[in-house]
Write an enzyme that holds these catalytic residues in place. Structure first.
Site, PDB file in Angstrom:
ATOM      1  N   SER A  75       0.830  -1.205   0.000  1.00  0.00           N
ATOM      2  CA  SER A  75       0.000   0.000   0.000  1.00  0.00           C
ATOM      3  C   SER A  75       0.866   1.258   0.000  1.00  0.00           C
ATOM      4  O   SER A  75       1.639   1.475  -0.916  1.00  0.00           O
ATOM      5  CB  SER A  75      -0.953  -0.049   1.203  1.00  0.00           C
ATOM      6  OG  SER A  75      -2.014   0.859   1.058  1.00  0.00           O
ATOM      7  N   ASP A  89      -6.047  -3.502  -1.946  1.00  0.00           N
ATOM      8  CA  ASP A  89      -4.975  -3.238  -0.985  1.00  0.00           C
ATOM      9  C   ASP A  89      -4.295  -4.500  -0.454  1.00  0.00           C
ATOM     10  O   ASP A  89      -4.950  -5.407   0.064  1.00  0.00           O
ATOM     11  CB  ASP A  89      -5.569  -2.461   0.198  1.00  0.00           C
ATOM     12  CG  ASP A  89      -4.537  -1.729   1.010  1.00  0.00           C
ATOM     13  OD1 ASP A  89      -3.481  -2.320   1.307  1.00  0.00           O
ATOM     14  OD2 ASP A  89      -4.778  -0.552   1.350  1.00  0.00           O
TER      15      ASP A  89
END
Length: 265
Positions: A39, A151
């Site tokens: 991320s 993510d």
């Protein structure tokens, strides 16, 4: 020369902390053999692996006015479409192939179609970064080869595993430390704190595989999207890294080794 790896956690805007950590370590003379990130950590890792100085990376972020690249995605699988962020990254990243980076980079993402963790080490860099940073429910999933990606922090917010077989020394950078809280007044704060606590438990266990761990105090209390605190986050992390260097003997020895190698050259 010692092969050094660094793992960069996810954490939204708090990921700016990784740039501060990288800057302090770079100033100390440490060179990296391998970077792994999830991320926000994948963004910081992509910048550094591309040869962009961390402080320049901070400047890019502050001046970018990120919101102008974000578009509503109403009626789809997310509130916001981050596809246009690709335009911003293309402006600043000199290469878009992971195999052409100056430092090997591993990016963790979640293949939502198949429900499994994926590590990107080659192929388009920017698509991998967007996939790894795509918070489900907020951002519309990123499509790569007809697969939905979101993510990487869902399944691995601290991807130390790719470094364990390729590095002699591993540094961990986590930006989600929580301070003690005696009172919670709203459900939003409660839910956010619970989420950070969950990923911190995983990070705590994986920290055992790191030779040095850098975790600026109180970062977990900063909102995921509080962009006004970017510069504050950067310098807090920079200072924390200097403190960690002063107290961690193995890190001091590592820096000394790099200095001796530099003198020998």
């Amino acid at each position: 020369m010692v092969k050094v790896g660094i793992v960069l956690s996810g954490g939204g805007i708090r990921g700016i902390a990784h740039l501060g950590v990288l800057k302090a370590l770079k100033n100390a003379g440490i060179k990296f053999h391998h970077i792994s990130g999830t991320s926000a950590g994948s963004i910081a890792g992509a910048f550094y692996a591309s040869g962009i100085d961390p402080e320049a990376g901070l400047d890019i972020f502050i001046k970018a006015k990120l919101f102008r690249f974000i578009r509503p995605a109403l009626g789809s699988l997310g509130l916001i479409n981050i596809e246009h962020v690709e335009e911003l990254l293309k402006e600043h990243l000199p290469v878009d192939r992971m195999e052409n980076l100056k430092i090997p980079l591993t990016i963790a993402a979640t293949n939502f179609s198949e429900g499994k963790l994926v590590y990107f080490t080659e192929g388009p860099l920017i698509r991998a970064v967007l996939a790894s940073s795509c918070i489900p429910g907020i951002f519309r999933p990123i499509m790569i080869e007809n697969q939905m990606y979101v993510d990487g922090g869902i399944l691995n917010n601290f991807p130390v595993e790719p470094l364990m077989s390729s590095c002699d020394y591993i540094i961990g950078s986590s930006c989600n430390h929580l301070t003690k809280m005696d009172k919670i007044t709203n459900i939003s704060t409660l839910m956010k704190r619970a989420g950070v606590m969950s990923i911190n438990k995983d990070t705590e266990q994986k920290a055992a595989f790191c030779n040095a761990m850098i975790e600026p105090t109180g970062m977990g209390d900063i909102s995921t999207f509080d962009m006004k605190k970017a510069e504050t986050i950067y310098w807090l992390a920079y200072e924390q890294t200097l403190k960690t260097i002063q107290t961690n003997e193995s890190l001091q020895e590592l820096i000394l080794n790099f200095r001796q190698d530099s003198i020998a050259i």
